[in-house]
Structure formats: structure tokens, C-alpha cells
Design a protein around this motif. Structure first.
Motif, PDB file in Angstrom:
ATOM      1  N   GLU A   1       0.833  -1.208   0.000  1.00  0.00           N
ATOM      2  CA  GLU A   1       0.000   0.000   0.000  1.00  0.00           C
ATOM      3  C   GLU A   1       0.867   1.256   0.000  1.00  0.00           C
ATOM      4  N   ARG A   2       1.898   1.262   0.821  1.00  0.00           N
ATOM      5  CA  ARG A   2       2.802   2.421   0.868  1.00  0.00           C
ATOM      6  C   ARG A   2       3.491   2.616  -0.475  1.00  0.00           C
TER       7      ARG A   2
ATOM      8  N   SER B   1       2.467   1.652  -3.411  1.00  0.00           N
ATOM      9  CA  SER B   1       1.473   2.105  -4.383  1.00  0.00           C
ATOM     10  C   SER B   1       1.203   3.595  -4.235  1.00  0.00           C
ATOM     11  N   ARG B   2       1.079   4.056  -2.991  1.00  0.00           N
ATOM     12  CA  ARG B   2       0.859   5.493  -2.777  1.00  0.00           C
ATOM     13  C   ARG B   2       2.049   6.312  -3.259  1.00  0.00           C
TER      14      ARG B   2
ATOM     15  N   GLU C   1       4.227   5.448  -5.588  1.00  0.00           N
ATOM     16  CA  GLU C   1       4.261   5.406  -7.052  1.00  0.00           C
ATOM     17  C   GLU C   1       3.228   6.354  -7.643  1.00  0.00           C
ATOM     18  N   THR C   2       2.051   6.386  -7.054  1.00  0.00           N
ATOM     19  CA  THR C   2       1.000   7.280  -7.535  1.00  0.00           C
ATOM     20  C   THR C   2       1.421   8.732  -7.344  1.00  0.00           C
ATOM     21  N   LYS C   3       2.002   9.033  -6.206  1.00  0.00           N
ATOM     22  CA  LYS C   3       2.452  10.395  -5.906  1.00  0.00           C
ATOM     23  C   LYS C   3       3.550  10.827  -6.873  1.00  0.00           C
ATOM     24  N   ASN C   4       4.481   9.938  -7.171  1.00  0.00           N
ATOM     25  CA  ASN C   4       5.604  10.276  -8.048  1.00  0.00           C
ATOM     26  C   ASN C   4       5.214  10.288  -9.525  1.00  0.00           C
ATOM     27  N   SER C   5       4.152   9.615  -9.895  1.00  0.00           N
ATOM     28  CA  SER C   5       3.776   9.593 -11.307  1.00  0.00           C
ATOM     29  C   SER C   5       2.862  10.764 -11.681  1.00  0.00           C
ATOM     30  N   THR C   6       2.335  11.460 -10.696  1.00  0.00           N
ATOM     31  CA  THR C   6       1.485  12.619 -10.980  1.00  0.00           C
ATOM     32  C   THR C   6       2.385  13.777 -11.378  1.00  0.00           C
TER      33      THR C   6
END
Length: 115
Positions: A94-95, A97-98, A100-105
Motif C-alpha cells: 500500500e505504501r 502504491s501510494r 508510485e501514484t504520488k511520483n507519477s502525478t
């Protein structure tokens, strides 16, 4: 080892059944011979069965404790160990994934105001 445990437990249950049947047979014979009344035989059987169940529970507890000790000595992971590790893995996933989502935005830059 698992097969050994199954055989041991099956033997234990088998002995309990045989012992109960033997007790009932002996008490019935005592009633037939007039050495005991039917009500007294019923009470005796209930007491013997209750005691047998209590002793069986004590034996089960001893076996559980012994098996736990043996598994610890053999350094074998328990179900609780595996569940704890699975929970840790889920949390890390979960961490990740968060992150990765934060860095891909994409970072939105403010428009140049021309100053």
C-alpha cells in the motif's frame, strides 16, 4: 510430521471411545449382577465420562504445548508468524502504491506571469 500427529490424535480418540464402551459394558454388568442400581450406574457413568473428558482436555493441552515447543525448536514458522508477515507485506504494498501514484502525478507549474 503432520501424518504422525494425525495418527497420534486418531489413536487418542480411539482409546477414548474404547474406554467409554468398556466402562458402559462393565457398569451394565454390575447392574445385571445387582451390584449397582440403574440410577447409580447412570451417575457413575456420567462422572467417569466427565473425568475422561477432563483428562482428554488436559492431554490435548499438553500435546499442544509440546508441539509448540517442538516447532519452536525446529524454527518452523507458525500460522501467526505467516499472517503477521502477510499483513506487513500488504502494508508495504500500500505504501509503495501510494508513493508510485504520488511520483507519477506530474507537477503542475504555475504559469509565467512575465515579471
Amino acid at each position: 510430521m503432520r501424518e504422525w500427529m494425525k495418527k497420534g490424535l486418531a489413536a487418542s480418540v480411539g482409546l477414548a471411545v474404547i474406554s467409554k464402551e468398556r466402562m458402559e459394558k462393565i457398569v451394565r454388568e454390575m447392574v445385571k449382577r445387582g451390584e449397582m442400581t440403574p440410577s447409580a450406574s447412570k451417575e457413575l457413568l456420567e462422572n467417569l465420562i466427565a473425568r475422561g473428558e477432563q483428562e482428554q482436555e488436559q492431554m490435548d493441552q499438553y500435546l499442544r504445548e509440546r508441539m509448540t515447543k517442538l516447532l519452536n525448536e525446529m524454527n518452523i514458522s507458525t500460522r501467526e508468524d505467516i499472517q503477521r508477515l502477510e499483513q506487513q507485506i500488504r502494508l508495504l504494498e500500500e505504501r509503495l502504491s501510494r508513493l508510485e501514484t504520488k511520483n507519477s502525478t506530474p507537477v503542475q507549474e504555475e504559469p509565467d506571469q512575465g515579471y
